[in-house]
Write a protein that holds these residues in place. Structure first.
Motif, mmCIF file in Angstrom:
data_model
loop_
_atom_site.group_PDB
_atom_site.id
_atom_site.type_symbol
_atom_site.label_atom_id
_atom_site.label_comp_id
_atom_site.label_asym_id
_atom_site.label_seq_id
_atom_site.Cartn_x
_atom_site.Cartn_y
_atom_site.Cartn_z
ATOM 1 N N LEU A 108 0.790 -1.239 -0.199
ATOM 2 C CA LEU A 108 -0.108 0.307 -0.195
ATOM 3 C C LEU A 108 0.707 1.452 0.146
ATOM 4 C CD1 LEU A 108 -2.585 1.424 0.410
ATOM 5 C CD2 LEU A 108 -2.065 1.575 2.694
ATOM 6 N N ALA A 109 0.600 2.164 -0.672
ATOM 7 C CA ALA A 109 1.356 3.841 -1.441
ATOM 8 C C ALA A 109 0.210 4.452 -0.880
ATOM 9 C CB ALA A 109 1.650 4.127 -2.192
ATOM 10 N N VAL A 110 0.081 5.288 0.100
ATOM 11 C CA VAL A 110 -0.085 6.669 0.242
ATOM 12 C C VAL A 110 0.481 7.722 0.061
ATOM 13 C CG1 VAL A 110 -1.644 5.016 2.162
ATOM 14 C CG2 VAL A 110 0.353 6.625 2.793
ATOM 15 N N PRO A 111 0.170 8.806 -0.363
ATOM 16 C CA PRO A 111 1.019 10.323 -0.785
ATOM 17 C C PRO A 111 1.872 10.735 0.150
ATOM 18 C CG PRO A 111 -1.878 10.285 -1.489
ATOM 19 C CD PRO A 111 -1.266 8.845 -0.656
ATOM 20 N N SER A 112 2.432 11.521 -0.212
ATOM 21 C CA SER A 112 3.341 12.090 0.724
ATOM 22 C C SER A 112 3.829 13.338 -0.242
ATOM 23 C CB SER A 112 4.821 11.818 1.472
ATOM 24 O OG SER A 112 5.142 11.053 0.750
ATOM 25 N N MET A 113 4.751 14.072 0.992
ATOM 26 C CA MET A 113 5.310 15.065 0.077
ATOM 27 C C MET A 113 6.619 15.165 -1.197
ATOM 28 S SD MET A 113 4.099 18.626 0.649
ATOM 29 C CE MET A 113 5.108 19.701 0.927
ATOM 30 N N GLN A 114 6.959 13.805 -1.070
ATOM 31 C CA GLN A 114 7.787 13.612 -1.740
ATOM 32 C C GLN A 114 7.210 12.243 -2.176
ATOM 33 O OE1 GLN A 114 8.751 13.716 1.923
ATOM 34 N NE2 GLN A 114 8.920 15.475 1.725
ATOM 35 N N GLY A 115 6.205 12.303 -2.754
ATOM 36 C CA GLY A 115 5.608 10.728 -3.538
ATOM 37 C C GLY A 115 4.721 9.839 -2.979
ATOM 38 N N PRO A 116 4.648 8.730 -3.879
ATOM 39 C CA PRO A 116 4.033 7.629 -3.058
ATOM 40 C C PRO A 116 5.421 6.845 -2.224
ATOM 41 C CG PRO A 116 3.703 7.587 -5.540
ATOM 42 C CD PRO A 116 4.956 8.643 -4.895
ATOM 43 N N ALA A 150 -1.868 10.041 -12.476
ATOM 44 C CA ALA A 150 -2.661 10.350 -13.007
ATOM 45 C C ALA A 150 -4.210 10.302 -12.154
ATOM 46 C CB ALA A 150 -3.373 8.653 -13.280
ATOM 47 N N PHE A 151 -3.967 10.434 -11.004
ATOM 48 C CA PHE A 151 -5.129 9.835 -10.097
ATOM 49 C C PHE A 151 -5.029 11.371 -8.778
ATOM 50 C CE2 PHE A 151 -5.833 5.972 -11.909
ATOM 51 C CZ PHE A 151 -7.352 6.311 -12.371
ATOM 52 N N GLU A 152 -3.712 11.708 -8.509
ATOM 53 C CA GLU A 152 -3.249 12.870 -7.690
ATOM 54 C C GLU A 152 -3.971 13.879 -7.629
ATOM 55 O OE1 GLU A 152 -3.659 14.429 -4.372
ATOM 56 O OE2 GLU A 152 -2.479 12.159 -4.060
ATOM 57 N N LYS A 153 -4.716 14.822 -6.930
ATOM 58 C CA LYS A 153 -5.215 15.959 -7.426
ATOM 59 C C LYS A 153 -4.669 16.947 -6.291
ATOM 60 C CE LYS A 153 -10.049 14.844 -8.354
ATOM 61 N NZ LYS A 153 -11.629 15.063 -7.705
ATOM 62 N N ASP A 154 -4.299 16.848 -4.802
ATOM 63 C CA ASP A 154 -2.954 17.426 -4.528
ATOM 64 C C ASP A 154 -2.503 18.156 -5.647
ATOM 65 O OD1 ASP A 154 -1.813 18.474 -2.345
ATOM 66 O OD2 ASP A 154 -1.853 17.003 -0.940
ATOM 67 N N LEU A 155 -2.310 19.574 -4.409
ATOM 68 C CA LEU A 155 -1.168 20.706 -5.785
ATOM 69 C C LEU A 155 0.323 20.127 -4.837
ATOM 70 C CD1 LEU A 155 -3.249 23.559 -6.453
ATOM 71 C CD2 LEU A 155 -2.521 21.483 -8.257
ATOM 72 N N ASN A 211 -13.580 11.708 -4.700
ATOM 73 C CA ASN A 211 -12.072 11.240 -6.357
ATOM 74 C C ASN A 211 -11.710 11.668 -6.214
ATOM 75 O OD1 ASN A 211 -14.938 10.101 -8.196
ATOM 76 N ND2 ASN A 211 -15.218 11.705 -9.277
ATOM 77 N N GLU A 212 -10.723 11.402 -4.462
ATOM 78 C CA GLU A 212 -9.541 12.099 -4.074
ATOM 79 C C GLU A 212 -9.116 10.513 -3.889
ATOM 80 O OE1 GLU A 212 -11.136 16.069 -2.107
ATOM 81 O OE2 GLU A 212 -10.797 13.852 -0.855
ATOM 82 N N LEU A 213 -7.467 10.101 -4.666
ATOM 83 C CA LEU A 213 -6.529 9.352 -4.129
ATOM 84 C C LEU A 213 -6.123 9.117 -2.873
ATOM 85 C CD1 LEU A 213 -4.954 7.604 -6.004
ATOM 86 C CD2 LEU A 213 -2.551 8.382 -5.419
ATOM 87 N N LEU A 214 -6.434 8.375 -2.327
ATOM 88 C CA LEU A 214 -6.187 7.399 -0.422
ATOM 89 C C LEU A 214 -5.320 6.750 -0.820
ATOM 90 C CD1 LEU A 214 -9.219 7.067 0.690
ATOM 91 C CD2 LEU A 214 -8.876 9.061 0.665
#
Length: 253
Positions: A108-116, A150-155, A211-214
């Motif tokens: 499982l990979a989750v969002p972070s400032m440095q990517g997945p 493709a799916f991450e919306k976080d700027l 539709n946000e990437l978790l």
């Protein structure tokens, strides 16, 4: 003679939940007449439902505009639901099924400032060096990276993606753009991993009601054992698992 088992439902509760769902889907304050048009309810019945929902904090009526929105009680209940189960706790039983079904490592990979960011790994019994461990940030060129792009919306992740793309050759950039477009359409990405040779991965997104990437589910294994398309049995299985988890968080394609 056969007897069908039908779920017993309370119709009045079902109607009330339908009103809440309408308010959620419209994403803006609605007037009484708007709700009536969308529900086809009589004025007297709708008034009773809205008054009851308002009394229990499920909806809020703005006295100045006479419009309705979802109420504070739903926010409280939602926060409690989220606090009771982190995404890791939610995916663990699913990951066990994936490894049993595929004999592949799943992460499982989750969002972070440095990517997945890899936050959980469940290895297959035979074990494999996937070139990553808990806390590893996965590159944009990986299948997980493509899913995130493709799916991450976080700027906040825009800087990570731009930095990674700057290292691509023109040919790599063109291929990445094609992969990203295909991933948005099919909800999967398959790549030979850049971290270690002879290892490939297959990734699918976990999305919520907005539709946000978790996060992303990624299965990893010897290149010959990892599906290249969503049509392959293993690909379909993992994609269906991701859909089920996403549905838990309210996602509906």
């Amino acid at each position: 003679m056969t007897t069908e088992n039908k779920a017993t439902v309370i119709q009045s509760l079902q109607i009330g939940l339908n009103i809440l769902e309408i308010l959620a889907k419209e994403k803006e304050p609605l007037k009484f007449t708007d709700i009536q048009n969308l529900t086809s309810m009589t004025k007297s019945n709708l008034y009773k439902y809205l008054s009851t929902l308002n009394q229990f904090g499920m909806v809020y009526r703005n006295p100045h505009t006479n419009t309705y929105i979802l109420g504070h009680k739903l926010v409280q209940l939602g926060n409690v639901a989220l606090s009771q189960s982190s995404i890791i706790e939610v995916v663990i039983p699913y990951f066990k099924k994936i490894t049993e079904h595929t004999n592949l490592t799943v992460l499982l990979a989750v969002p972070s400032m440095q990517g997945p960011l890899i936050s959980y790994i469940l290895s297959a019994d035979y074990g494999i060096n996937i070139g990553a461990q808990m806390g590893t940030h996965l590159p944009l060129a990986s299948s997980t990276g493509v899913i995130f792009s493709a799916f991450e919306k976080d700027l906040q992740l825009k800087g990570w993606a731009e930095n990674e793309v700057s290292n691509f050759s023109e040919q790599e950039l063109e291929q990445f753009k094609k992969d990203k477009e295909k991933t948005r359409e099919l909800f999967f990405a398959s790549k030979t991993e850049p971290l270690i040779q002879h290892v490939s991965s297959y990734s699918v997104p976990i999305l919520n009601f907005n539709n946000e990437l978790l996060g992303a589910i990624t299965v990893v294994g010897i290149t010959e054992t990892v599906p290249k398309t969503a049509d392959e049995p293993i690909g379909q299985y993992v994609l269906n698992v991701a859909r089920e988890i996403s549905a838990y968080y309210g996602f509906s394609k």
